[in-house]
Motif scaffolding. Structure first.
Motif, PDB file in Angstrom:
ATOM      1  N   PRO A   1       0.822  -1.214   0.000  1.00 32.51           N
ATOM      2  CA  PRO A   1       0.000   0.000   0.000  1.00 32.51           C
ATOM      3  C   PRO A   1       0.856   1.264   0.000  1.00 32.51           C
ATOM      4  CG  PRO A   1      -0.073  -1.115   2.142  1.00 32.51           C
ATOM      5  CD  PRO A   1       0.674  -2.015   1.216  1.00 32.51           C
ATOM      6  N   ASP A   2       0.321   2.293  -0.597  1.00 29.62           N
ATOM      7  CA  ASP A   2       0.971   3.596  -0.569  1.00 29.62           C
ATOM      8  C   ASP A   2       0.628   4.247   0.771  1.00 29.62           C
ATOM      9  OD1 ASP A   2       1.647   6.214  -0.746  1.00 29.62           O
ATOM     10  OD2 ASP A   2       0.770   6.545  -2.732  1.00 29.62           O
TER      11      ASP A   2
ATOM     12  N   SER B   1       1.013   7.247   1.814  1.00 25.89           N
ATOM     13  CA  SER B   1       0.712   8.674   1.869  1.00 25.89           C
ATOM     14  C   SER B   1      -0.748   8.987   1.610  1.00 25.89           C
ATOM     15  CB  SER B   1       1.599   9.424   0.872  1.00 25.89           C
ATOM     16  OG  SER B   1       1.368   8.919  -0.431  1.00 25.89           O
ATOM     17  N   GLU B   2      -1.420   8.178   0.806  1.00 26.78           N
ATOM     18  CA  GLU B   2      -2.842   8.421   0.549  1.00 26.78           C
ATOM     19  C   GLU B   2      -3.470   7.199  -0.094  1.00 26.78           C
ATOM     20  OE1 GLU B   2      -3.210  11.665  -2.174  1.00 26.78           O
ATOM     21  OE2 GLU B   2      -2.479  10.495  -3.861  1.00 26.78           O
ATOM     22  N   LEU B   3      -4.802   7.169  -0.095  1.00 30.19           N
ATOM     23  CA  LEU B   3      -5.517   6.075  -0.746  1.00 30.19           C
ATOM     24  C   LEU B   3      -5.739   6.417  -2.207  1.00 30.19           C
ATOM     25  CD1 LEU B   3      -8.311   5.263   1.904  1.00 30.19           C
ATOM     26  CD2 LEU B   3      -6.184   3.992   1.485  1.00 30.19           C
ATOM     27  N   ASP B   4      -5.967   5.404  -2.991  1.00 29.46           N
ATOM     28  CA  ASP B   4      -6.337   5.617  -4.381  1.00 29.46           C
ATOM     29  C   ASP B   4      -7.589   6.505  -4.429  1.00 29.46           C
ATOM     30  OD1 ASP B   4      -6.017   4.139  -7.272  1.00 29.46           O
ATOM     31  OD2 ASP B   4      -8.111   4.659  -6.830  1.00 29.46           O
ATOM     32  N   PRO B   5      -7.650   7.418  -5.404  1.00 29.76           N
ATOM     33  CA  PRO B   5      -8.804   8.344  -5.460  1.00 29.76           C
ATOM     34  C   PRO B   5     -10.163   7.630  -5.476  1.00 29.76           C
ATOM     35  CG  PRO B   5      -7.115   8.995  -7.043  1.00 29.76           C
ATOM     36  CD  PRO B   5      -6.647   7.709  -6.435  1.00 29.76           C
ATOM     37  N   ALA B   6     -10.198   6.384  -5.928  1.00 28.49           N
ATOM     38  CA  ALA B   6     -11.474   5.641  -5.966  1.00 28.49           C
ATOM     39  C   ALA B   6     -12.115   5.548  -4.590  1.00 28.49           C
ATOM     40  CB  ALA B   6     -11.239   4.241  -6.533  1.00 28.49           C
ATOM     41  N   HIS B   7     -11.293   5.648  -3.540  1.00 26.32           N
ATOM     42  CA  HIS B   7     -11.844   5.536  -2.186  1.00 26.32           C
ATOM     43  C   HIS B   7     -12.678   6.742  -1.791  1.00 26.32           C
ATOM     44  CE1 HIS B   7      -9.864   1.788  -0.897  1.00 26.32           C
ATOM     45  NE2 HIS B   7      -8.996   2.119  -1.834  1.00 26.32           N
ATOM     46  N   LEU B   8     -12.532   7.826  -2.513  1.00 29.22           N
ATOM     47  CA  LEU B   8     -13.370   8.998  -2.236  1.00 29.22           C
ATOM     48  C   LEU B   8     -14.338   9.265  -3.381  1.00 29.22           C
ATOM     49  CD1 LEU B   8     -10.815   9.472  -0.208  1.00 29.22           C
ATOM     50  CD2 LEU B   8     -11.981  11.672   0.066  1.00 29.22           C
ATOM     51  N   GLN B   9     -14.549   8.274  -4.209  1.00 29.52           N
ATOM     52  CA  GLN B   9     -15.563   8.383  -5.254  1.00 29.52           C
ATOM     53  C   GLN B   9     -16.694   7.407  -4.930  1.00 29.52           C
ATOM     54  OE1 GLN B   9     -13.039   7.507  -8.560  1.00 29.52           O
ATOM     55  NE2 GLN B   9     -12.030   9.504  -8.483  1.00 29.52           N
ATOM     56  N   TYR B  10     -17.911   7.845  -5.229  1.00 34.04           N
ATOM     57  CA  TYR B  10     -19.085   7.081  -4.789  1.00 34.04           C
ATOM     58  C   TYR B  10     -20.057   6.899  -5.957  1.00 34.04           C
ATOM     59  CZ  TYR B  10     -16.975   9.115  -0.604  1.00 34.04           C
ATOM     60  OH  TYR B  10     -16.085   9.517   0.355  1.00 34.04           O
ATOM     61  N   PRO B  11     -19.718   6.012  -6.892  1.00 33.44           N
ATOM     62  CA  PRO B  11     -20.526   5.896  -8.117  1.00 33.44           C
ATOM     63  C   PRO B  11     -21.961   5.414  -7.874  1.00 33.44           C
ATOM     64  CG  PRO B  11     -18.811   4.195  -8.022  1.00 33.44           C
ATOM     65  CD  PRO B  11     -18.515   5.159  -6.935  1.00 33.44           C
ATOM     66  N   GLN B  12     -22.212   4.718  -6.755  1.00 33.88           N
ATOM     67  CA  GLN B  12     -23.569   4.208  -6.502  1.00 33.88           C
ATOM     68  C   GLN B  12     -24.353   5.095  -5.538  1.00 33.88           C
ATOM     69  OE1 GLN B  12     -24.710   1.584  -8.111  1.00 33.88           O
ATOM     70  NE2 GLN B  12     -22.740   1.146  -9.084  1.00 33.88           N
ATOM     71  N   ARG B  13     -23.852   6.298  -5.272  1.00 30.69           N
ATOM     72  CA  ARG B  13     -24.479   7.144  -4.244  1.00 30.69           C
ATOM     73  C   ARG B  13     -25.703   7.838  -4.833  1.00 30.69           C
ATOM     74  NH1 ARG B  13     -20.884  11.472  -0.836  1.00 30.69           N
ATOM     75  NH2 ARG B  13     -22.532  12.351   0.485  1.00 30.69           N
TER      76      ARG B  13
ATOM     77  N   TYR C   1     -19.893   6.206   4.096  1.00 27.43           N
ATOM     78  CA  TYR C   1     -20.358   4.813   4.146  1.00 27.43           C
ATOM     79  C   TYR C   1     -19.602   4.109   5.271  1.00 27.43           C
ATOM     80  CZ  TYR C   1     -22.397   5.019  -0.606  1.00 27.43           C
ATOM     81  OH  TYR C   1     -23.149   5.303  -1.719  1.00 27.43           O
TER      82      TYR C   1
ATOM     83  N   ARG D   1     -16.176   2.502   4.166  1.00 26.13           N
ATOM     84  CA  ARG D   1     -15.031   3.327   3.723  1.00 26.13           C
ATOM     85  C   ARG D   1     -14.258   3.712   4.973  1.00 26.13           C
ATOM     86  NH1 ARG D   1     -15.464   5.076  -2.027  1.00 26.13           N
ATOM     87  NH2 ARG D   1     -17.310   3.915  -2.689  1.00 26.13           N
TER      88      ARG D   1
ATOM     89  N   GLY E   1      -5.236   4.919   5.946  1.00 29.01           N
ATOM     90  CA  GLY E   1      -4.513   5.150   4.701  1.00 29.01           C
ATOM     91  C   GLY E   1      -4.832   6.476   4.038  1.00 29.01           C
TER      92      GLY E   1
ATOM     93  N   GLN F   1      -7.514  13.958   2.110  1.00 30.62           N
ATOM     94  CA  GLN F   1      -8.607  13.011   1.829  1.00 30.62           C
ATOM     95  C   GLN F   1      -9.557  12.903   3.017  1.00 30.62           C
ATOM     96  OE1 GLN F   1      -6.250   9.530   0.705  1.00 30.62           O
ATOM     97  NE2 GLN F   1      -6.898   9.765  -1.429  1.00 30.62           N
TER      98      GLN F   1
END
Lengths: 311, 328
Positions: free
Chosen positions: A2-3, A5-17, B118, B121, B125, B130
């Motif tokens: 894992p990186d 420093s930060e999570l992949d941007p997908a973790h702050l995207q919510y396509p089913q919201r 959610y 989430r 990390g 963020q």
């Protein structure tokens, strides 16, 4: 790795919201806001499903071991024989208790058991109670990522074997461990299954969409299962009985105000069929069947009323 | 990593300044229904798995959905019966998914506080930016859907960073000044509210939320029998009520609509609610009201007392100095 420093941007995207669920399997609908179902026979339906299971000694445990399966190095004779006890001894105590309180059960049967215990299957066939397909055996799970052709073969073999052994249409399905893959519901619908009992998100049946037509999702509580309360939670037998009685009281009270409800009990002969436990099942059945507004019915009969109410 | 998060100094439950709740109440009682949305297929956090099985994780997902489809209305009716306004620990995406539930709670003048977007989430990390974006989104979502300026925080799935409380307090101030972001439910170190030290010195309080009385902890982690859970709630209340005669205490019952509202569990919860609200000197309130009352009447007194106890202990008084500087 894992990186840090930060999570992949997908973790702050919510396509089913958005309104409703985050998938297309069924519509979002609160039970209290649904059109009430009125059972002709009473207010609260008692549905008892007896799960008849086979746990192989040579358990593969892929991709995960079955709950209540083998845990010791091979050959785990203690768990193999203790589970087998249910199909030899426990089931007959259960049948006697169900008959005494005039319960009309369903039996969810691992198809391999039909081959291993034809005497028992013959007996069930003679009784005429509704049979539900319960997969091949407890070590043949349906799981996310399972190759679809492998699962199709498993589904078809399980259903076809059981249909042949029982002479029944076999309309219902209960996945081993109540776990299934992304393809299971559609494969079931393709093989003529009309309802399945894996989802525990409701106290009444509802429509579950698949690419091959709708199924009914039939509520079969895990929280009220004998093996969940006694084996998973390690509660006492007395508490098991109290919990079921409290559930009966609440659902009955709710059914008087909001329409029909189901007290759905999934029981296992290897668990409740033990001499020190069977009395608590009898206590529960006595308590529940003593209520004038409670009646016993198998799954398909209840679903017929739900379908009629929907029309 | 640190050996201590540094949010508070040692402050013994002994000879503290007396707290008196409104109308002479001995105990402030609040119920915090967690109203959560778990995703069927969340992105995989590198530090914590959301579900034990490969998707679809039917057992875990479907019982949580039961809470919203079936359980919520049951619990809401019960709280209404006993005059309790819920303080909702909210997965704020539920405003979009299930606005009917939000409307029912808002109609009853319940409080909404942030429990992330959610419950699948996790904070683990996340970069500072963020985490602040996630918190800002959650506070803005609550405001957009309910008009409330979010006062409290419980990190999603109790997943934290070292800076979670700082971020929440600061983002709250950026959006709504002192009207938002002033209490946390994330700490379990006390039975009374306590001041929390933040890097910007904001007046910020920890409100007791209780992990021990949390139905999910009791039922899933500790596997408690339902009627025993009801007895634990009554016993917890009895002792806090008794001690509240000397100085006001707080009792919280954190609930989940997929646990406490199951048919075999609601009776035990109801008996406890009836018992607790049947006592005369109970302030039945919300998390926000407890935090506001404490900030107004006891926060400064408490800080002075905490500082004095660092000195009186006869040890190095660096802690007291740090405390004073931290709140300057």
């Amino acid at each position: 790795m894992p990186d840090f420093s930060e999570l992949d941007p997908a973790h702050l995207q919510y396509p089913q919201r958005q309104y409703g669920m985050d998938h297309d399997h069924y519509d979002w609908q609160m039970l209290s806001q649904r059109k009430p179902v009125q059972w002709p026979q009473g207010k609260l339906a008692l549905w008892v499903n007896v799960s008849l299971q086979f746990f192989p000694l040579n358990q593969r445990g892929k991709p995960f071991p079955p709950a209540a399966g083998m845990t010791m190095p091979y050959p785990d004779l203690r768990h193999f024989s203790l589970r087998d006890y249910g199909n030899r001894v426990g089931i007959f105590r259960i049948l006697r208790a169900l008959d005494r309180y005039k319960v009309r059960p369903t039996f969810a049967v691992n198809a391999e058991l039909a081959e291993r215990a034809p005497y028992l299957l013959h007996l069930l066939r003679e009784r005429g109670d509704e049979i539900i397909a319960h997969g091949w055996n407890m070590d043949s799970p349906h799981y996310g990522g399972q190759p679809v052709e492998m699962e199709r073969e498993l589904v078809e073999r399980s259903i076809d074997t059981l249909r042949e052994a029982t002479g029944q249409a076999v309309r219902g399905w209960l996945s081993p461990g109540k776990i299934h893959s992304e393809n299971t519901p559609a494969l079931l619908a393709q093989r003529g299954i009309e309802y399945f009992c894996d989802w525990v998100n409701d106290d009444m049946p509802y429509r579950f969409r698949t690419a091959s037509g709708d199924l009914w999702a039939m509520p079969l509580s895990t929280e009220l299962e004998d093996q969940f309360i006694l084996r998973n939670n390690l509660h006492s037998e007395r508490s098991y009985a109290e919990q079921l009685e409290d559930a009966c009281d609440l659902l009955l009270a709710e059914s008087r105000e909001q329409g029909g409800r189901i007290l759905a009990l999934n029981i296992h002969p290897w668990m409740l069929g033990q001499p020190h436990r069977i009395g608590y099942l009898e206590r529960v059945l006595a308590y529940v069947s003593d209520k004038a507004e409670v009646f016993s019915a198998p799954a398909t009969e209840l679903l017929q009323h739900c379908a009629a109410a929907e029309a | 990593m640190k050996s201590d998060p540094g949010f508070y100094d040692y402050w013994p439950y002994h000879q503290r300044p007396q707290i008196q709740w409104p109308n002479g109440a001995k105990l402030a009682f609040w119920v915090a229904p967690n109203i959560e949305f778990y995703e069927l297929q969340p992105p995989a956090n590198p530090y914590r798995k959301a579900w034990p099985q490969p998707a679809p994780a039917v057992p875990g997902y479907s019982i949580r959905d039961y809470g919203n489809r079936v359980g919520h209305v049951r619990q809401m009716a019960l709280l209404e019966k006993y005059g309790v306004r819920g303080s909702v620990s909210l997965s704020t995406a539920l405003c979009e998914h299930h606005p009917e539930i939000i409307a029912m709670c808002a109609e009853r003048n319940w409080e909404f506080f942030s429990h992330g977007i959610y419950n699948t989430r996790y904070t683990y990390g996340m970069s500072d930016e963020q985490e602040r974006d996630m918190i800002r989104d959650s506070i803005e979502t609550i405001h957009r859907h309910t008009g409330q300026k979010c006062a409290g925080y419980l990190a999603p799935a109790l997943s934290h960073s070292e800076r979670t409380l700082d971020h929440f307090a600061e983002v709250g101030s950026e959006l709504f000044g002192d009207e938002a972001g002033f209490y946390t439910c994330d700490l379990f170190h006390d039975d009374q509210p306590t001041p929390i030290r933040l890097r910007n010195g904001k007046r910020f309080v920890s409100v007791p939320y209780s992990l021990e009385m949390n139905d999910t902890i009791a039922y899933v982690v500790n596997k408690v029998e339902p009627r025993r859970y009801g007895q634990m709630l009554k016993d917890n209340f009895d002792r806090l009520y008794l001690e509240g005669a000397e100085s006001g205490t707080v009792m919280c019952i954190p609930t989940h609509n997929y646990q406490v509202s199951c048919p075999h569990r609601l009776r035990a919860f109801e008996e406890a609610l009836e018992y607790i609200t049947g006592h005369p000197d109970v302030w039945v309130t919300t998390g926000r009201e407890i935090a506001e009352y404490y900030l107004q009447h006891y926060f400064d007194v408490a800080r002075t007392d905490i500082a004095s106890k660092q000195v009186q202990a006869g040890f190095d008084n660096t802690g007291a100095k740090t405390e004073a500087q931290g709140h300057a």
